[in-house]
Write an enzyme that holds these catalytic residues in place. Structure first.
Site, mmCIF file in Angstrom:
data_model
loop_
_atom_site.group_PDB
_atom_site.id
_atom_site.type_symbol
_atom_site.label_atom_id
_atom_site.label_comp_id
_atom_site.label_asym_id
_atom_site.label_seq_id
_atom_site.Cartn_x
_atom_site.Cartn_y
_atom_site.Cartn_z
ATOM 1 N N HIS A 46 68.599 29.133 26.963
ATOM 2 C CA HIS A 46 67.953 30.612 26.307
ATOM 3 C C HIS A 46 68.866 31.570 25.605
ATOM 4 O O HIS A 46 68.910 32.955 25.726
ATOM 5 C CB HIS A 46 67.293 31.187 27.532
ATOM 6 C CG HIS A 46 66.048 30.656 28.116
ATOM 7 N ND1 HIS A 46 64.980 30.506 27.407
ATOM 8 C CD2 HIS A 46 65.731 29.790 29.296
ATOM 9 C CE1 HIS A 46 63.890 29.989 27.996
ATOM 10 N NE2 HIS A 46 64.423 29.525 29.186
ATOM 11 N N GLU A 149 60.434 24.140 37.973
ATOM 12 C CA GLU A 149 59.964 25.546 37.169
ATOM 13 C C GLU A 149 58.622 24.939 36.616
ATOM 14 O O GLU A 149 58.257 25.701 35.682
ATOM 15 C CB GLU A 149 61.021 26.001 36.216
ATOM 16 C CG GLU A 149 61.734 25.068 35.391
ATOM 17 C CD GLU A 149 62.713 25.739 34.452
ATOM 18 O OE1 GLU A 149 63.057 26.800 34.487
ATOM 19 O OE2 GLU A 149 63.245 25.024 33.821
ATOM 20 N N ASP A 175 59.338 30.424 34.790
ATOM 21 C CA ASP A 175 58.701 29.548 34.104
ATOM 22 C C ASP A 175 57.259 28.861 34.964
ATOM 23 O O ASP A 175 56.422 28.281 34.639
ATOM 24 C CB ASP A 175 59.641 28.326 33.560
ATOM 25 C CG ASP A 175 60.316 28.589 32.258
ATOM 26 O OD1 ASP A 175 59.677 29.403 31.415
ATOM 27 O OD2 ASP A 175 61.297 27.988 32.028
#
Length: 257
Positions: A46, A149, A175
């Site tokens: 990310h 997740e 997530d």
């Protein structure tokens, strides 16, 4: 250091590190030199960190006596292999939703006959001078962490972490909530139930559970340890900076008024 972390996880001991999001080697060096964290995770999923910057960060963390971990961008053998050959001592893989996918992670991390990792020579192998030592003493101690997740992953959590070679699992609450179509809504009944199920698993599993305490809150940190989490990332470089800047802003407002 990584061997110690792998053993700590196996012994149900707590190990605390932190997270790297900013593509700045100097910030990494400051965090590594603190002596506070046992490991630092370079986030390649990310962030804007490049492979070249990741390699430099691994060097800095390693030479400071801290274990460099990498959260790769995907369950991809090439991404995992490049991080490990640069010298990463631990791998965190996102969105592992089944035991088949967990096995893919193990295959990517370990050399044959345990896994299927390609054999090459780079920094981890002493630039071609210490491959045998790396193969025998370093590679077997790499820490393997799968991220849970997705609601499907929670439903198969026992099977996922039972895959030989997986050292720990790490819950990704954002997530996970997104997999229910409700990103960030942890109060939604189905999201809360799934999170609770994963958290309870930490207390009964023989594999360590992990979580990221993103904002620096000592009460939250202590609570997660009490709940049974043993692999805990505390804060991130950008959060540390943002929080300090917020404090400075408040101080300046007080002085001006």
């Amino acid at each position: 250091m990584s061997a110690k972390i792998k053993q700590k996880l196996a012994n149900d001991e707590t190990t605390i590190g932190s997270w790297i999001s900013l593509p700045n080697v100097h910030t990494v060096e400051m965090m590594a030199r603190l002596g506070t964290f046992e490991w630092l995770v370079i986030d390649m999923e990310h962030t804007s960190i490049s492979t070249e910057t990741m390699a430099q960060m691994i060097q800095v963390i390693d030479l400071a006596g801290v274990s460099p971990f990498v959260r790769v961008g995907a369950n991809d053998p090439l991404q995992i292999k490049r991080a490990l050959d640069c010298g990463a001592k631990g791998i965190i893989v996102p969105q592992v939703c089944s035991p088949v996918e967990a096995q893919q992670v193990v295959d990517s991390v370990y050399y044959p006959p345990i896994g299927k990792r390609g054999v090459g020579l780079f920094r981890a192998q002493g630039y071609g001078t210490t491959f045998e030592d790396y193969k025998e003493n370093v590679a077997p101690e790499i820490v393997v962490i799968v991220q849970i997740e997705h609601k499907d992953a929670v439903d198969q959590l026992d099977e996922i972490i039972s895959v030989p070679g997986v050292d720990a699992f790490m819950i990704g609450p954002y997530d996970l909530s997104g997999s229910f179509g409700k990103p960030g809504d942890f109060t939604a009944p189905e999201v809360a139930a799934s999170l609770d199920k994963a958290k309870r698993f930490c207390q009964t599993s023989d594999k360590a559970g992990g979580i990221h305490v993103v904002h620096t809150d000592k009460t939250s940190l202590a609570s997660n340890i009490e709940q049974g989490f043993r692999f805990i990332a505390y804060g991130t470089d950008m959060i540390f900076l943002a929080e300090k800047l917020s404090e400075v802003t408040i101080d300046l407002e007080v002085v001006k008024n």
